[in-house]
Scaffold this active site. Structure first.
Site, PDB file in Angstrom:
ATOM      1  N   ILE A   1       1.633   9.491  -0.356  1.00  0.00           N
ATOM      2  CA  ILE A   1       2.035   9.656  -1.747  1.00  0.00           C
ATOM      3  C   ILE A   1       1.113   8.840  -2.652  1.00  0.00           C
ATOM      4  O   ILE A   1       0.874   7.661  -2.407  1.00  0.00           O
ATOM      5  CB  ILE A   1       3.501   9.224  -1.944  1.00  0.00           C
ATOM      6  CG1 ILE A   1       4.425  10.117  -1.106  1.00  0.00           C
ATOM      7  CG2 ILE A   1       3.894   9.300  -3.418  1.00  0.00           C
ATOM      8  CD1 ILE A   1       5.878   9.767  -1.218  1.00  0.00           C
TER       9      ILE A   1
ATOM     10  N   HIS B   1      -3.207   4.924  -4.516  1.00  0.00           N
ATOM     11  CA  HIS B   1      -2.216   5.165  -3.473  1.00  0.00           C
ATOM     12  C   HIS B   1      -0.928   4.433  -3.825  1.00  0.00           C
ATOM     13  O   HIS B   1      -0.943   3.300  -4.310  1.00  0.00           O
ATOM     14  CB  HIS B   1      -2.750   4.678  -2.120  1.00  0.00           C
ATOM     15  CG  HIS B   1      -2.066   5.328  -0.965  1.00  0.00           C
ATOM     16  ND1 HIS B   1      -0.811   4.958  -0.551  1.00  0.00           N
ATOM     17  CD2 HIS B   1      -2.450   6.338  -0.147  1.00  0.00           C
ATOM     18  CE1 HIS B   1      -0.458   5.699   0.487  1.00  0.00           C
ATOM     19  NE2 HIS B   1      -1.426   6.551   0.746  1.00  0.00           N
ATOM     20  N   HIS B   2       0.208   5.097  -3.565  1.00  0.00           N
ATOM     21  CA  HIS B   2       1.509   4.532  -3.944  1.00  0.00           C
ATOM     22  C   HIS B   2       1.836   3.279  -3.136  1.00  0.00           C
ATOM     23  O   HIS B   2       2.694   2.492  -3.533  1.00  0.00           O
ATOM     24  CB  HIS B   2       2.608   5.577  -3.750  1.00  0.00           C
ATOM     25  CG  HIS B   2       3.726   5.464  -4.747  1.00  0.00           C
ATOM     26  ND1 HIS B   2       4.328   4.257  -5.081  1.00  0.00           N
ATOM     27  CD2 HIS B   2       4.361   6.394  -5.498  1.00  0.00           C
ATOM     28  CE1 HIS B   2       5.271   4.464  -5.966  1.00  0.00           C
ATOM     29  NE2 HIS B   2       5.311   5.746  -6.246  1.00  0.00           N
ATOM     30  N   SER B   3       1.188   3.060  -2.018  1.00  0.00           N
ATOM     31  CA  SER B   3       1.430   1.842  -1.248  1.00  0.00           C
ATOM     32  C   SER B   3       0.946   0.606  -1.989  1.00  0.00           C
ATOM     33  O   SER B   3       1.396  -0.513  -1.718  1.00  0.00           O
ATOM     34  CB  SER B   3       0.741   1.922   0.120  1.00  0.00           C
ATOM     35  OG  SER B   3      -0.665   2.091  -0.026  1.00  0.00           O
TER      36      SER B   3
ATOM     37  N   ASN C   1       5.974  -2.362  -3.971  1.00  0.00           N
ATOM     38  CA  ASN C   1       6.954  -1.315  -4.228  1.00  0.00           C
ATOM     39  C   ASN C   1       8.353  -1.869  -4.078  1.00  0.00           C
ATOM     40  O   ASN C   1       8.710  -2.384  -3.026  1.00  0.00           O
ATOM     41  CB  ASN C   1       6.758  -0.166  -3.229  1.00  0.00           C
ATOM     42  CG  ASN C   1       5.574   0.704  -3.556  1.00  0.00           C
ATOM     43  OD1 ASN C   1       5.658   1.607  -4.370  1.00  0.00           O
ATOM     44  ND2 ASN C   1       4.441   0.423  -2.906  1.00  0.00           N
TER      45      ASN C   1
END
Length: 507
Positions: A47, A165-167, A347
């Site tokens: 994601i 990147h969502h990380s 996150n």
């Protein structure tokens, strides 16, 4: 670096998910930090965040590059890290390891078709951003990049696209990074102001403190005990529904659901957006005595209903019960006001499943009424907290595959992803350039439709990430959002006027 118009053609052999330790800069003093369970889940699912920003001036690339290097890279440690496997760990857990950053490796200036840019510059930008959803990121470098499209569109003099990147972080951490690295357009001596915090200062599940009970006040004691019994019951029901969703419970098939393909193939996503008046949203909020989130959920239900019945041709009397996966920031609201001195990292997202109905209501305000009722019910539950705690527990103790299974099934069996992000209350200068608008979204999620809202200045953007093949008329869906908030605002204004006249008459 430069990229041609066919930048999004995926390579025949996917890049390695992890990079080898030998590729790091030879500096033994560099810090290492384990990747969080949520970050590992985001990494496994692939994601990514896409933030489209319209600029008020043409791009001055040297100035913007210097701003990236001195402001953004220094403020967020994740912008200086790559993901590597911990070779000493038996289960091979990934870690964040700092490395040297060459900003030029993260700057993309594409060469697009001149005729396409001249005939329809808005579509040229839209097509290019859509192409990024199929392009692999280079995992040998920190997972972020800026794309510069230096030609005017209907909303801006130029466009810059931040893809990461969502990380690396969630919407809150990226927003705090950008705001902390910018200056107010009205007063360059300070940072842009954020909207005032709501009355609630804790997370969504935090209950209001109760006053001390006086002796003999048995009714108040009963109410106090009963509230916690209700909290426990709602939590139990919500967790049972989440487990059922992961295992077997799915929304009925509609034109909003992703077309079946096994759920594994990556499809091209198109990102479209439209500006709405934030004052209209606040007018509805005041008239309905609800939250901004309630208004936006109601507007979304109204817009999807209009789109569904127009396109499907089904009976207007039909009611379809669907569910949305609402992304929730687990941070206390009070921490969002401290972004200037400390940029949030990582996150801290969790989610809750919120029902919504596809129906044509006779009273437009009923969409907001239903949203208010649903959201109030979800606030009287600890499921939003337990979802994140249980998910992280399973990833830590049963491995990444279990966590990915949970994330994917949590998403695929609901209809849409919904998110409402808080942005600055005034326009800002980022890396020496005025920002005309901000439109964030994500790709890599299994849903065919994702709805994001993001306020910026006096506007609020509705941003749709849609399956490009499934929603070829996505701009008509945006029109439904504009029309829905118009009719709901008019109904709310009429209600306010009627109430005011009635109060004047009775006094």
């Amino acid at each position: 670096m430069e990229a041609t118009a066919n930048i999004a053609t995926p390579s025949s052999s996917p890049l390695s998910v992890r990079v080898a330790t030998e590729m790091l800069c030879a500096d033994n003093s560099m810090a290492e930090e384990p990747m969080s369970p949520t970050g590992r889940g985001m990494e496994e699912m692939g994601i990514c965040i896409v933030l489209v920003m319209g600029l008020g001036t043409p791009v001055n690339l040297p100035v913007f590059r210097a701003g990236i290097e001195t402001e953004l890279v220094t403020r967020l440690p994740r912008f200086r890290c790559i993901q590597v496997m911990d070779e000493s760990a038996k289960d091979g857990k990934p870690q964040w390891v700092q490395t040297a950053v060459n900003v030029d490796d993260h700057i993309v200036v594409p060469r697009l078709d001149a005729a396409a840019m001249a005939s329809d510059p808005d579509k040229a930008v839209e097509d290019y951003v859509a192409s990024l959803s199929l392009l692999q990121m280079d995992r040998c470098r920190p997972l972020w990049e800026f794309h510069f499209l230096d030609f005017p569109t209907s909303e801006a003099a130029s466009t810059v696209v931040l893809r990461l990147h969502h990380s690396i972080g969630d919407g809150t951490s990226i927003t705090t990074l950008l705001v902390a690295s910018s200056r107010s357009m009205g007063n360059p001596a300070r940072h842009p102001a954020m909207p005032p915090p709501p009355k609630r200062t804790g997370p969504i599940y935090q209950r209001e403190p109760r006053p001390p009970l006086s002796s003999g006040d048995y009714l108040a004691l009963f109410a106090w005990v009963w509230s916690y019994l209700v909290l426990a019951w709602h939590t139990l029901v919500d967790m049972a529904l989440i487990v059922a969703t992961i295992l077997f419970l799915s929304d009925p098939p509609t034109l909003f659901m992703r077309l079946p393909d096994g759920g594994e193939s990556r499809r091209r996503k198109r990102f479209v957006h439209r500006s709405l008046s934030f004052d209209d949203v606040k007018l509805i909020k005041t008239a309905m005595n609800c939250t901004i989130n309630d208004v936006l959920v109601g507007v979304t239900s109204a817009a999807l209903s209009q789109y569904y019945f127009r396109k499907s041709g089904e009976s207007n009397a039909k009611r379809i019960g669907l569910r949305s996966c609402v992304l929730v920031d687990a941070r206390p609201v009070s921490t969002r006001q401290t972004y200037i001195t400390k940029v949030e990292t990582g996150n801290q997202l969790t989610g809750l499943i919120c029902p919504f109905n596809i129906i044509l209501q006779d009273d437009p305000l009923e969409y907001v009424h239903e949203a208010k009722r649903f959201m109030h019910r979800k606030k009287s539950s600890l499921a939003v907290l337990l979802t994140r705690v249980v998910g992280e527990f399973l990833v830590k103790n049963f491995g990444l595959k279990m966590g990915t299974f949970i994330f994917r099934h949590f998403f695929t069996r609901t209809t849409i992803i919904f998110s409402n992000a808080i942005g600055p209350a005034e326009h800002m200068m980022l890396c020496g350039h005025p920002v005309a608008f901000m439109a964030p979204s994500i790709y890599g999620q299994p849903q065919a439709l994702t709805v994001h809202y993001h306020n910026y200045g006096s506007d609020i953007k509705v941003v749709l990430a849609v399956d490009d093949a499934q929603f070829q008329d996505c701009h008509k869906l945006l029109d439904d959002f504009v029309e829905s908030i118009r009719i709901i605002k008019n109904a709310a204004a009429l209600k306010t006027l009627t109430t005011s006249i009635h109060n004047d008459v009775t006094q």
